[in-house]
Design a protein around this motif. Structure first.
Motif, PDB file in Angstrom:
ATOM      1  N   TRP A   1       0.736  -1.255  -0.114  1.00 11.15           N
ATOM      2  CA  TRP A   1       0.030   0.028  -0.043  1.00 11.15           C
ATOM      3  C   TRP A   1       0.999   1.261   0.002  1.00 11.15           C
TER       4      TRP A   1
ATOM      5  N   LEU B   1      -3.278   4.352   5.509  1.00 15.23           N
ATOM      6  CA  LEU B   1      -4.611   5.041   5.147  1.00 15.23           C
ATOM      7  C   LEU B   1      -4.276   6.158   4.431  1.00 15.23           C
TER       8      LEU B   1
ATOM      9  N   GLU C   1      -4.733   9.045   1.109  1.00 14.65           N
ATOM     10  CA  GLU C   1      -5.296   9.293  -0.008  1.00 14.65           C
ATOM     11  C   GLU C   1      -4.420   9.621  -1.057  1.00 14.65           C
ATOM     12  N   ASP C   2      -4.923   9.658  -2.399  1.00  8.73           N
ATOM     13  CA  ASP C   2      -4.133   9.560  -3.776  1.00  8.73           C
ATOM     14  C   ASP C   2      -3.411  10.840  -3.758  1.00  8.73           C
TER      15      ASP C   2
ATOM     16  N   GLN D   1      -8.143   8.157   8.931  1.00  9.70           N
ATOM     17  CA  GLN D   1      -6.690   8.275   8.551  1.00  9.70           C
ATOM     18  C   GLN D   1      -5.942   8.103   9.763  1.00  9.70           C
TER      19      GLN D   1
ATOM     20  N   MET E   1     -10.698   0.454   5.631  1.00  8.23           N
ATOM     21  CA  MET E   1     -10.382   0.300   4.111  1.00  8.23           C
ATOM     22  C   MET E   1     -11.819   0.033   3.516  1.00  8.23           C
ATOM     23  N   LYS E   2     -12.324  -1.226   4.158  1.00  8.06           N
ATOM     24  CA  LYS E   2     -13.553  -1.746   3.414  1.00  8.06           C
ATOM     25  C   LYS E   2     -14.647  -0.681   3.322  1.00  8.06           C
TER      26      LYS E   2
ATOM     27  N   GLU F   1     -14.437   2.732   4.114  1.00  4.65           N
ATOM     28  CA  GLU F   1     -14.109   3.971   3.118  1.00  4.65           C
ATOM     29  C   GLU F   1     -13.962   3.655   1.749  1.00  4.65           C
ATOM     30  N   TRP F   2     -13.079   2.801   1.321  1.00  6.43           N
ATOM     31  CA  TRP F   2     -12.696   2.503  -0.019  1.00  6.43           C
ATOM     32  C   TRP F   2     -13.564   1.601  -0.828  1.00  6.43           C
ATOM     33  N   GLU F   3     -14.446   0.962  -0.249  1.00  6.88           N
ATOM     34  CA  GLU F   3     -15.399  -0.159  -0.546  1.00  6.88           C
ATOM     35  C   GLU F   3     -14.381  -1.189  -1.391  1.00  6.88           C
ATOM     36  N   ILE F   4     -13.568  -1.633  -0.661  1.00  4.38           N
ATOM     37  CA  ILE F   4     -12.515  -2.795  -1.014  1.00  4.38           C
ATOM     38  C   ILE F   4     -13.231  -4.070  -0.952  1.00  4.38           C
TER      39      ILE F   4
END
Length: 235
Positions: free
Chosen positions: A34, A114, A116-117, A212, A229-230, A232-235
């Motif tokens: 990551w 955690l 962000e891009d 974060q 992660m699951k 917030e980022w819908e992984i």
């Protein structure tokens, strides 16, 4: 701004809190992946290097695109080795062995995945455009305020951890306390080597979001971040 940036991801093989955490699978990838991928997404970073003493970590880091030009010497693999020592070793290796020099280093801790891009590049732009700062640290509001923290004294009684802080019942009555979560630490190399810290005298900050504000030290942290992660980022 004609500045160069070297990202360093420190990843020792030993971990007492969560053995093997740096390569433990988190939402389908090794934890270290990551941080590597976050660094490679940056449009400003010149190079992403992993500093490790463990061959398995090195092999996985290379698979995800990081450079691993060395394995850490034993004296940097112990629990007493500091982040400064590991980072200085990397800087010295690049200068002495590879003939490469950089203006800034950016520390990406694998235990803080955690990101962000836009976080890394926002921080780089902030420090590159600053005339009065040579380091920038990612911070988030502390979950527990220092004024309510306790310690056990020699009489086996609970007392305020910080004597000088008045305990206030209402959270909103306290000044906000911040914790330096490891999304990124960026520092000018000359200042880093002179002051021997990421917290240089001329520092500034980058505030991250509430979700974060977690770091992985043990399995409970790992499970928390996995579920964040699951969510917030819908992984």
């Amino acid at each position: 701004k004609d500045k160069s940036f070297l990202a360093i991801i420190p990843a020792r093989g030993g971990s007492k809190g969560l053995p093997g955490k740096n390569i433990k699978e988190l939402c389908g990838k090794p934890l270290i992946a990551w941080s590597i991928e976050a660094g490679l997404k940056s449009k400003y970073l010149d190079e992403v290097v992993v500093s490790t003493d463990y061959q398995n970590i090195a092999d996985i880091a290379k698979q995800y695109g990081a450079n691993v030009p060395f394995l850490r010497p034993d004296y940097l693999a112990s629990d007493t080795a500091t982040s400064f020592d590991a980072v200085k070793h990397t800087i010295d290796f690049y200068t002495d062995e590879l003939g490469k020099e950089f203006d800034y280093i950016i520390l990406l801790e694998p235990t803080s995945p955690l990101r962000e891009d836009t976080d890394i590049d926002n921080m780089i732009e902030n420090i590159a455009n600053s005339d009065n700062s040579d380091s920038i640290i990612s911070i988030g509001e502390a979950h527990e305020h220092p004024s309510i923290m306790k310690r056990i004294n020699k009489d086996n009684r609970l007392v305020n951890y910080c004597k000088e802080l008045e305990m206030k019942t209402r959270r909103q009555d306290n000044d906000i306390a911040y914790f330096p979560y490891g999304v990124a630490y960026i520092v000018e190399i000359k200042s880093f080597l002179k002051e021997k810290t990421f917290y240089t005298k001329r520092n500034t900050f980058y505030e991250i979001k509430r979700y974060q504000c977690y770091e992985i030290d043990d399995m409970y942290d790992f499970l928390a971040i996995e579920n964040i992660m699951k969510y917030e980022w819908e992984i």
